[in-house]
Design a protein around this motif. Sequence first.
Motif, PDB file in Angstrom:
ATOM      1  N   VAL A 251       0.859  -1.186   0.000  1.00  0.00           N
ATOM      2  CA  VAL A 251       0.000   0.000   0.000  1.00  0.00           C
ATOM      3  C   VAL A 251       0.895   1.235   0.000  1.00  0.00           C
ATOM      4  CG1 VAL A 251      -1.797   1.281   1.219  1.00  0.00           C
ATOM      5  CG2 VAL A 251      -1.804  -1.220   1.266  1.00  0.00           C
ATOM      6  N   VAL A 252       0.831   2.005  -1.077  1.00  0.00           N
ATOM      7  CA  VAL A 252       1.682   3.195  -1.190  1.00  0.00           C
ATOM      8  C   VAL A 252       0.857   4.390  -1.665  1.00  0.00           C
ATOM      9  CG1 VAL A 252       3.871   2.012  -1.581  1.00  0.00           C
ATOM     10  CG2 VAL A 252       2.364   2.475  -3.515  1.00  0.00           C
ATOM     11  N   ALA A 277      -1.847  -1.727  -3.970  1.00  0.00           N
ATOM     12  CA  ALA A 277      -2.898  -0.714  -3.849  1.00  0.00           C
ATOM     13  C   ALA A 277      -2.226   0.655  -3.817  1.00  0.00           C
ATOM     14  CB  ALA A 277      -3.720  -0.930  -2.581  1.00  0.00           C
ATOM     15  N   ILE A 278      -2.460   1.447  -4.854  1.00  0.00           N
ATOM     16  CA  ILE A 278      -1.885   2.789  -4.925  1.00  0.00           C
ATOM     17  C   ILE A 278      -2.964   3.795  -4.547  1.00  0.00           C
ATOM     18  CG2 ILE A 278      -0.789   4.515  -6.391  1.00  0.00           C
ATOM     19  CD1 ILE A 278       0.268   2.266  -8.132  1.00  0.00           C
ATOM     20  N   ILE A 279      -2.704   4.528  -3.477  1.00  0.00           N
ATOM     21  CA  ILE A 279      -3.675   5.507  -2.979  1.00  0.00           C
ATOM     22  C   ILE A 279      -3.460   6.835  -3.698  1.00  0.00           C
ATOM     23  CG2 ILE A 279      -4.515   6.739  -0.952  1.00  0.00           C
ATOM     24  CD1 ILE A 279      -3.263   4.469   0.743  1.00  0.00           C
ATOM     25  N   ASP A 280      -4.529   7.400  -4.194  1.00  0.00           N
ATOM     26  CA  ASP A 280      -4.442   8.687  -4.894  1.00  0.00           C
ATOM     27  C   ASP A 280      -5.090   9.776  -4.023  1.00  0.00           C
ATOM     28  OD1 ASP A 280      -3.947  10.549  -6.833  1.00  0.00           O
ATOM     29  OD2 ASP A 280      -5.612   9.941  -8.135  1.00  0.00           O
ATOM     30  N   SER A 281      -4.299  10.618  -3.281  1.00  0.00           N
ATOM     31  CA  SER A 281      -2.845  10.539  -3.320  1.00  0.00           C
ATOM     32  C   SER A 281      -2.264  10.161  -1.959  1.00  0.00           C
ATOM     33  CB  SER A 281      -2.271  11.879  -3.785  1.00  0.00           C
ATOM     34  OG  SER A 281      -2.568  12.911  -2.885  1.00  0.00           O
ATOM     35  N   ARG A 282      -3.044  10.340  -0.851  1.00  0.00           N
ATOM     36  CA  ARG A 282      -2.596   9.953   0.489  1.00  0.00           C
ATOM     37  C   ARG A 282      -3.701   9.179   1.186  1.00  0.00           C
ATOM     38  NH1 ARG A 282      -1.656  14.997   3.725  1.00  0.00           N
ATOM     39  NH2 ARG A 282      -3.669  15.467   2.782  1.00  0.00           N
ATOM     40  N   ILE A 283      -3.331   8.408   2.197  1.00  0.00           N
ATOM     41  CA  ILE A 283      -4.314   7.568   2.882  1.00  0.00           C
ATOM     42  C   ILE A 283      -5.400   8.401   3.558  1.00  0.00           C
ATOM     43  CG2 ILE A 283      -3.221   7.381   5.176  1.00  0.00           C
ATOM     44  CD1 ILE A 283      -3.787   4.270   4.859  1.00  0.00           C
TER      45      ILE A 283
END
Length: 331
Positions: A251-252, A277-283
């Motif tokens: 998860v980044v 899982a790429i978070i756009d843009s922060r968790i």
Amino acid sequence: MEYKNYWGISEDTQNDLVYTDSIYKIMDEQCTYLFQHTKGKIFAVFSELKIDGSLFTVAKSMSNIFKSISGISGLQETIAESSTKNLIDANDMYFDKRYGFEICTEKYRFRLFELRMTPLYPVEIIIDEGICKNIGNKLSSIAIPMEKINHFKISDEETFCNVLQAVLQDKKVRYIISELQKRVQDKNIEEENLPEKVIICEGQTDEIVLQAIAQKLNQKVTIAVANGKYNVPAFFDSVKGKNTKSKILIVVDSDGDVEGTQKLIDEKIDDDNYDLAIIDSRIEDWFMPEVADFSKLKLMQSIDSIIEDVDFAELSKTHKSFAKVVNFMQK
């Protein structure tokens, strides 16, 4: 007969009022310093005390409303012509509350002191008796001793800061912090045998959010913190080296560049046995706009209640990365 003005209110007398509203900011910064120094192993909480003496989950700052002075023309005439029963009782502005300051881990807590305070100085501080045995004489030279040995009166911000520094640097406090760090480290060593599911994330905030999600789903997952996106590939190799059978989710944050992040992970990890899982843009974006004004510390302190209120199904529809995390945990 004409009587003189007994109010004694003037610009000078208003300036004599010494407000306590900076105390929360001071304590909030101390919480941040401890969290950073211990790399998230220990955190501190300064919060209003409940009736039973326990802390509220999220500390609340004191409002600057007490500094506001209303100047509504015609107010005197309006009140004279109507009943005051529908007016808001201003007595609540001058609150008298109790606050506690504790250092904590997932398993332990230690209360250093309590504060009994109103919007104006002086305030009363009630310090842990063990700390007072060590530095009682020093505290007596800084603040005003009261009848009980661990009670002191503080008259201004400078005195408060001096008392706070003496307490935080006391040998009992330093010993407890040192022991708590060791116990957290020992716990981490014991958990080196990784379970079936492992999530590799970038930082402490990610870890706390992901743990809260796993707890709500009642799923056991190991969260490994890489301390940065560029450390993730090396962490992946380390996890794989310890347990080749582990199922791994990375998860980044995209930091505004989803394609670049995807390329970085693909190029650096020579293995297809993982999910991404790429978070756009922060968790934090998963919970917007509710947490828009939250500091990282406040988010971490309140994440359990936030997660409890979130509809996972609805959030999964709007954030693919969140859906991937939930699906991975429930496999």
